[in-house]
Design a protein around this motif. Structure first.
Motif, PDB file in Angstrom:
ATOM      1  N   GLN A 128       0.861  -1.186   0.000  1.00 32.09           N
ATOM      2  CA  GLN A 128       0.000   0.000   0.000  1.00 32.09           C
ATOM      3  C   GLN A 128       0.894   1.232   0.000  1.00 32.09           C
ATOM      4  O   GLN A 128       1.305   1.732   1.029  1.00 32.09           O
ATOM      5  CB  GLN A 128      -0.939  -0.016   1.201  1.00 32.09           C
ATOM      6  N   GLU A 129       1.176   1.721  -1.185  1.00 28.63           N
ATOM      7  CA  GLU A 129       2.036   2.883  -1.375  1.00 28.63           C
ATOM      8  C   GLU A 129       1.710   3.488  -2.739  1.00 28.63           C
ATOM      9  O   GLU A 129       0.745   3.088  -3.388  1.00 28.63           O
ATOM     10  CB  GLU A 129       3.514   2.498  -1.300  1.00 28.63           C
ATOM     11  N   GLU A 130       2.507   4.452  -3.165  1.00 26.62           N
ATOM     12  CA  GLU A 130       2.286   5.100  -4.455  1.00 26.62           C
ATOM     13  C   GLU A 130       3.604   5.273  -5.183  1.00 26.62           C
ATOM     14  O   GLU A 130       4.575   5.769  -4.614  1.00 26.62           O
ATOM     15  CB  GLU A 130       1.636   6.477  -4.261  1.00 26.62           C
ATOM     16  N   VAL A 131       3.651   4.831  -6.433  1.00 21.74           N
ATOM     17  CA  VAL A 131       4.823   5.032  -7.277  1.00 21.74           C
ATOM     18  C   VAL A 131       4.769   6.451  -7.831  1.00 21.74           C
ATOM     19  O   VAL A 131       3.768   6.857  -8.417  1.00 21.74           O
ATOM     20  CB  VAL A 131       4.859   4.007  -8.428  1.00 21.74           C
ATOM     21  N   VAL A 132       5.852   7.210  -7.660  1.00 16.87           N
ATOM     22  CA  VAL A 132       5.881   8.590  -8.151  1.00 16.87           C
ATOM     23  C   VAL A 132       6.936   8.809  -9.230  1.00 16.87           C
ATOM     24  O   VAL A 132       6.947   9.842  -9.907  1.00 16.87           O
ATOM     25  CB  VAL A 132       6.110   9.595  -6.998  1.00 16.87           C
ATOM     26  N   ASP A 133       7.832   7.816  -9.397  1.00 14.74           N
ATOM     27  CA  ASP A 133       8.871   7.974 -10.414  1.00 14.74           C
ATOM     28  C   ASP A 133       9.458   6.598 -10.712  1.00 14.74           C
ATOM     29  O   ASP A 133       9.293   5.648  -9.941  1.00 14.74           O
ATOM     30  CB  ASP A 133       9.970   8.921  -9.920  1.00 14.74           C
ATOM     31  N   ILE A 134      10.144   6.509 -11.841  1.00 15.01           N
ATOM     32  CA  ILE A 134      10.877   5.291 -12.178  1.00 15.01           C
ATOM     33  C   ILE A 134      12.366   5.571 -12.031  1.00 15.01           C
ATOM     34  O   ILE A 134      12.806   6.724 -12.072  1.00 15.01           O
ATOM     35  CB  ILE A 134      10.563   4.826 -13.610  1.00 15.01           C
ATOM     36  N   LEU A 181       8.967   5.488  -4.459  1.00 14.37           N
ATOM     37  CA  LEU A 181       7.663   5.562  -3.813  1.00 14.37           C
ATOM     38  C   LEU A 181       7.440   6.947  -3.216  1.00 14.37           C
ATOM     39  O   LEU A 181       8.366   7.750  -3.084  1.00 14.37           O
ATOM     40  CB  LEU A 181       7.551   4.490  -2.732  1.00 14.37           C
ATOM     41  N   ARG A 182       6.213   7.233  -2.832  1.00 16.92           N
ATOM     42  CA  ARG A 182       5.847   8.538  -2.278  1.00 16.92           C
ATOM     43  C   ARG A 182       6.669   8.868  -1.035  1.00 16.92           C
ATOM     44  O   ARG A 182       7.023  10.033  -0.798  1.00 16.92           O
ATOM     45  CB  ARG A 182       4.348   8.556  -1.943  1.00 16.92           C
ATOM     46  N   ASP A 183       6.998   7.860  -0.238  1.00 16.03           N
ATOM     47  CA  ASP A 183       7.763   8.113   0.990  1.00 16.03           C
ATOM     48  C   ASP A 183       9.262   8.275   0.729  1.00 16.03           C
ATOM     49  O   ASP A 183      10.061   8.415   1.667  1.00 16.03           O
ATOM     50  CB  ASP A 183       7.522   6.993   2.012  1.00 16.03           C
ATOM     51  N   GLY A 184       9.671   8.244  -0.546  1.00 17.48           N
ATOM     52  CA  GLY A 184      11.061   8.440  -0.898  1.00 17.48           C
ATOM     53  C   GLY A 184      11.874   7.165  -1.022  1.00 17.48           C
ATOM     54  O   GLY A 184      13.017   7.194  -1.501  1.00 17.48           O
ATOM     55  N   SER A 185      11.336   6.051  -0.586  1.00 16.92           N
ATOM     56  CA  SER A 185      12.073   4.789  -0.685  1.00 16.92           C
ATOM     57  C   SER A 185      12.099   4.297  -2.127  1.00 16.92           C
ATOM     58  O   SER A 185      11.274   4.675  -2.950  1.00 16.92           O
ATOM     59  CB  SER A 185      11.444   3.729   0.232  1.00 16.92           C
ATOM     60  N   VAL A 186      13.091   3.447  -2.409  1.00 21.38           N
ATOM     61  CA  VAL A 186      13.284   2.921  -3.760  1.00 21.38           C
ATOM     62  C   VAL A 186      13.204   1.396  -3.712  1.00 21.38           C
ATOM     63  O   VAL A 186      13.820   0.757  -2.846  1.00 21.38           O
ATOM     64  CB  VAL A 186      14.649   3.353  -4.337  1.00 21.38           C
ATOM     65  N   LEU A 187      12.432   0.831  -4.621  1.00 10.73           N
ATOM     66  CA  LEU A 187      12.369  -0.615  -4.780  1.00 10.73           C
ATOM     67  C   LEU A 187      13.040  -0.964  -6.093  1.00 10.73           C
ATOM     68  O   LEU A 187      12.723  -0.395  -7.136  1.00 10.73           O
ATOM     69  CB  LEU A 187      10.912  -1.107  -4.806  1.00 10.73           C
ATOM     70  N   SER A 188      13.984  -1.911  -6.043  1.00 14.19           N
ATOM     71  CA  SER A 188      14.665  -2.307  -7.273  1.00 14.19           C
ATOM     72  C   SER A 188      13.844  -3.364  -8.002  1.00 14.19           C
ATOM     73  O   SER A 188      13.106  -4.136  -7.391  1.00 14.19           O
ATOM     74  CB  SER A 188      16.061  -2.858  -6.958  1.00 14.19           C
ATOM     75  N   CYS A 189      13.951  -3.382  -9.325  1.00 19.14           N
ATOM     76  CA  CYS A 189      13.240  -4.360 -10.154  1.00 19.14           C
ATOM     77  C   CYS A 189      13.867  -4.349 -11.539  1.00 19.14           C
ATOM     78  O   CYS A 189      14.659  -3.474 -11.875  1.00 19.14           O
ATOM     79  CB  CYS A 189      11.746  -4.054 -10.229  1.00 19.14           C
ATOM     80  N   ARG A 190      13.459  -5.309 -12.360  1.00 19.55           N
ATOM     81  CA  ARG A 190      13.981  -5.409 -13.728  1.00 19.55           C
ATOM     82  C   ARG A 190      12.971  -4.953 -14.760  1.00 19.55           C
ATOM     83  O   ARG A 190      13.309  -4.783 -15.924  1.00 19.55           O
ATOM     84  CB  ARG A 190      14.426  -6.847 -13.986  1.00 19.55           C
ATOM     85  N   ALA A 191      11.715  -4.799 -14.339  1.00 16.47           N
ATOM     86  CA  ALA A 191      10.670  -4.316 -15.254  1.00 16.47           C
ATOM     87  C   ALA A 191       9.567  -3.678 -14.433  1.00 16.47           C
ATOM     88  O   ALA A 191       9.369  -4.001 -13.249  1.00 16.47           O
ATOM     89  CB  ALA A 191      10.119  -5.452 -16.109  1.00 16.47           C
ATOM     90  N   VAL A 192       8.847  -2.760 -15.069  1.00 19.36           N
ATOM     91  CA  VAL A 192       7.734  -2.045 -14.428  1.00 19.36           C
ATOM     92  C   VAL A 192       6.548  -2.027 -15.389  1.00 19.36           C
ATOM     93  O   VAL A 192       6.727  -1.810 -16.590  1.00 19.36           O
ATOM     94  CB  VAL A 192       8.133  -0.589 -14.077  1.00 19.36           C
ATOM     95  N   VAL A 193       5.352  -2.260 -14.852  1.00 23.64           N
ATOM     96  CA  VAL A 193       4.118  -2.082 -15.616  1.00 23.64           C
ATOM     97  C   VAL A 193       3.316  -0.971 -14.948  1.00 23.64           C
ATOM     98  O   VAL A 193       2.926  -1.106 -13.779  1.00 23.64           O
ATOM     99  CB  VAL A 193       3.275  -3.371 -15.685  1.00 23.64           C
ATOM    100  N   LEU A 194       3.082   0.119 -15.661  1.00 17.55           N
ATOM    101  CA  LEU A 194       2.289   1.229 -15.141  1.00 17.55           C
ATOM    102  C   LEU A 194       0.830   1.049 -15.552  1.00 17.55           C
ATOM    103  O   LEU A 194       0.521   0.974 -16.742  1.00 17.55           O
ATOM    104  CB  LEU A 194       2.820   2.558 -15.668  1.00 17.55           C
ATOM    105  N   THR A 195      -0.068   0.978 -14.566  1.00 19.46           N
ATOM    106  CA  THR A 195      -1.506   0.786 -14.821  1.00 19.46           C
ATOM    107  C   THR A 195      -2.285   1.748 -13.924  1.00 19.46           C
ATOM    108  O   THR A 195      -3.063   1.320 -13.074  1.00 19.46           O
ATOM    109  CB  THR A 195      -1.931  -0.669 -14.540  1.00 19.46           C
TER     110      THR A 195
END
Length: 626
Positions: free
Chosen positions: A123-129, A141-155
């Motif tokens: 339960q968070e919000e993506v604000v940038d890639i 994320l909105r709280d400034g934290s970063v999650l690493s990944c290899r792909a993103v799907v924006l929906t």
């Protein structure tokens, strides 16, 4: 809630119909998925109408099922009324539709998401890639934290800088009562993406007890309903009724005299609305010669006190909405749970994407749903599945999934999005498919089963079940090669005012007559084929598909011949880095459109608005010379 990993293979931003399908299919393919949503309690919420399917949309839901989607199965479990639309017309436009219990649907899909291995919800919000040399590395994320990944799907749906309009009142929201998403549009624009603004609307919800139901017309579903999913075995929906009413001249006059208070007409809304799902203001203004318009009063769930007013989408002030509705017989004392409203939101013109729905600019970044300028749960869900599959394939270093216009309405949808200008919210219709006779609801399995198998989207049990169904269809068709004597068939022909025969004739040839049904020829051997482990609705579909293939054989062959010619153009790949502005001989418009869209194949180039056949001829010659 399951423990959350610090990093993922795939991040899906948004928990609507696109996001859910993307996350679930990716997790099933063995990818570690993080589904990020601003409110986990609204995952899979049906924001607007309480229905799934409809013209061409029903075919897409069937296709989604064969490709491993979840919407069809959950719709079968939560449907309260099922109906096949367009039965009076040709088989190519028959389309299944269902009224859905929205609460049950949401609950079951949320449980499906919670129980899915490899899938965590946040339960968070993506604000940038986060990207490195235009390749996805994570999300902010909105709280400034970063999650690493290899792909993103924006929906992100209608939440991107969403603005609700009710008359002169404006509310910053992604849905009534829910905060909007901010940051993604700006982040993408900073990376060079073109963005736009669109609008959609929703009608008022009425309080059931304030309606005089005796003055409405009852609308029921089919007595022998057909499910969406081939996974469904026991199917007996309740067939709860809807009701219909008609607007009146008095209702129209109230709306007409208050058009200046509608944001659509006052200029407050800059975004363009869906042409094929107009507001009631649009209907009154554009079709002033009509004395009435049909409205459907649909329950939003079983025993619902909240009634959806299908056909009365509006952004007029609440007081005006109420005044107009109270001029309709049966609604004289109606009251609102919630007024109708329009919502304006950002989108990313999808010509910037590949046929896999991956961005042409940032590797590993995918887009699905209303962020691509579409409308509808079904359009969102199929895009989510395609994006989720292809993001997974890239992560797993496997061949990606593409679907042609001749293979599925899903292919028509994606091809239209990436080759045509999105000037209004895209809605799927049968008229958009030039090969619609090949894209019947009843042959989705024949069209897509092997593709689903190739990409690990269908399990062995369903694959065997559908192979058995396809084999039974072929056996039924083969059984009609038998000859019938005049004594055998003439009584039935006479009974249906058909010309009798004087000598033996093949059942297959007789079936080509308009008034002759395949049921004329169902004998004991045919019954044995149909009762070999098939549910009644599957047996009926086998007969329907066998009859369709025989009756429409000539038309089907003609369309398949057209497809073969078209495929020659699709195999001609266009260079990624070509500068179309330097190609002399092309029209100025063609250079601009080709440079903007950057088609992947010559076939795609042919379908771009503003690129003429003469431009294609010149392009073919120029590229051949190079």
């Amino acid at each position: 809630m399951k423990p959350i990993a610090k990093d993922f293979d795939l991040i899906v931003a948004g928990g609507g119909h696109a996001g859910v399908e993307a996350a679930l299919i990716a997790a099933k393919l063995g990818v570690r998925v993080g589904l990020i949503t601003m409110d986990i309690n609204t995952i899979a919420r049906m924001s607007c109408n309480p229905a799934i399917g409809g013209l061409a949309k029903g075919q897409m839901v069937r296709e989604l099922d064969v490709l491993g989607g979840t919407m069809p199965r959950i719709a079968d479990q939560t449907g309260i009324q099922f109906k096949m639309l367009n039965r009076s017309k040709g088989r190519s436009v028959w389309s299944p539709r269902a009224q859905i219990d929205k609460r049950q649907y949401e609950t079951l899909l949320q449980k499906t998401v919670a129980d899915q291995p490899n899938l965590s919800t946040i339960q968070e919000e993506v604000v940038d890639i986060v990207d490195d040399h235009y390749r996805i590395r994570g999300v902010v994320l909105r709280d400034g934290s970063v999650l690493s990944c290899r792909a993103v799907v924006l929906t992100c749906g209608t939440f991107l800088n969403g603005l609700i309009h009710i008359g002169n009142r404006k509310v910053c929201a992604g849905r009534m009562g829910e905060v909007r998403a901010e940051g993604i549009t700006e982040a993408l624009r900073a990376r060079g993406y073109r963005t736009g603004r669109l609008k959609t609307g929703t009608p008022p919800r009425l309080i059931k007890q304030t309606i005089d139901w005796s003055r409405t017309r009852v609308v029921t579903g089919d007595e022998t309903p057909i499910p969406f999913s081939y996974r469904t075995k026991w199917f007996s929906p309740p067939n709860l009724p809807c009701h219909s009413v008609k607007t009146t001249p008095e209702c129209h006059e109230i709306i007409r005299s208050n058009l200046r208070f509608s944001p659509l007409f006052s200029g407050d809304i800059s975004g363009v609305g869906p042409r094929y799902c107009p507001s009631i203001e649009d209907k009154i203004f554009r079709f002033s010669h009509h004395k009435s318009h049909l409205l459907f009063l649909e329950p939003e769930w079983t025993n619902s006190d909240q009634i959806y007013t299908n056909g009365f989408s509006t952004s007029l002030p609440e007081k005006v909405q109420l005044q107009a509705l109270r001029k309709i017989p049966g609604l004289e004392r109606v009251a609102f749970f919630r007024p109708g409203y329009a919502i304006e939101y950002d989108f990313i013109p999808p010509a910037q994407h590949r046929a896999t729905l991956e961005s042409k600019s940032v590797a590993g970044l995918f887009f699905a749903g209303q962020i691509n300028g579409t409308s509808g749960y079904e359009e969102a869900a199929v895009q989510g599945l395609v994006a989720g599959v292809n993001a997974s394939k890239i992560i797993l270093n496997q061949e990606t999934l593409t679907i042609g216009r001749d293979e599925a309405y899903i292919g028509v949808l994606i091809d239209d999005l990436i080759t045509k200008d999105t000037l209004e919210p895209y809605r799927m219709f049968t008229s958009r498919a030039e090969y619609r006779l090949l894209l019947r609801f009843s042959n989705a399995d024949a069209r897509l089963l092997e593709k689903a198998r190739k990409h690990d989207l269908v399990d062995d049990r369903l694959y065997d079940r559908l192979q058995k169904k396809l084999s039974a269809t072929e056996k039924v068709i083969a059984s009609l090669d038998r000859s019938l004597s005049p004594q055998e068939i003439n009584p039935l022909l006479s009974q249906h005012n058909e010309r009798v025969i004087r000598q033996k004739q093949l059942a297959k040839e007789l079936l080509k007559r308009p008034s002759v049904s395949i049921h004329f020829f169902v004998d004991e051997s045919t019954k044995e084929i149909l009762t070999n482990g098939f549910e009644p609705f599957i047996a009926d579909e086998i007969l329907l598909e066998a009859e369709t293939q025989i009756k429409y054989a000539g038309y089907i062959k003609r369309q398949r011949d057209q497809v073969e010619k078209m495929k020659q153009q699709e195999t001609y790949r266009l260079p990624d880095q070509i500068d179309y502005t330097t190609l002399s001989g092309l029209s100025i418009e063609a250079r601009e459109k080709l440079q903007s869209v950057r088609p992947e194949t010559l076939g795609q180039a042919m379908r771009i608005s503003g690129v003429s056949p003469a431009d294609i001829s010149v392009l073919s010659i120029l590229l051949s010379n190079r």
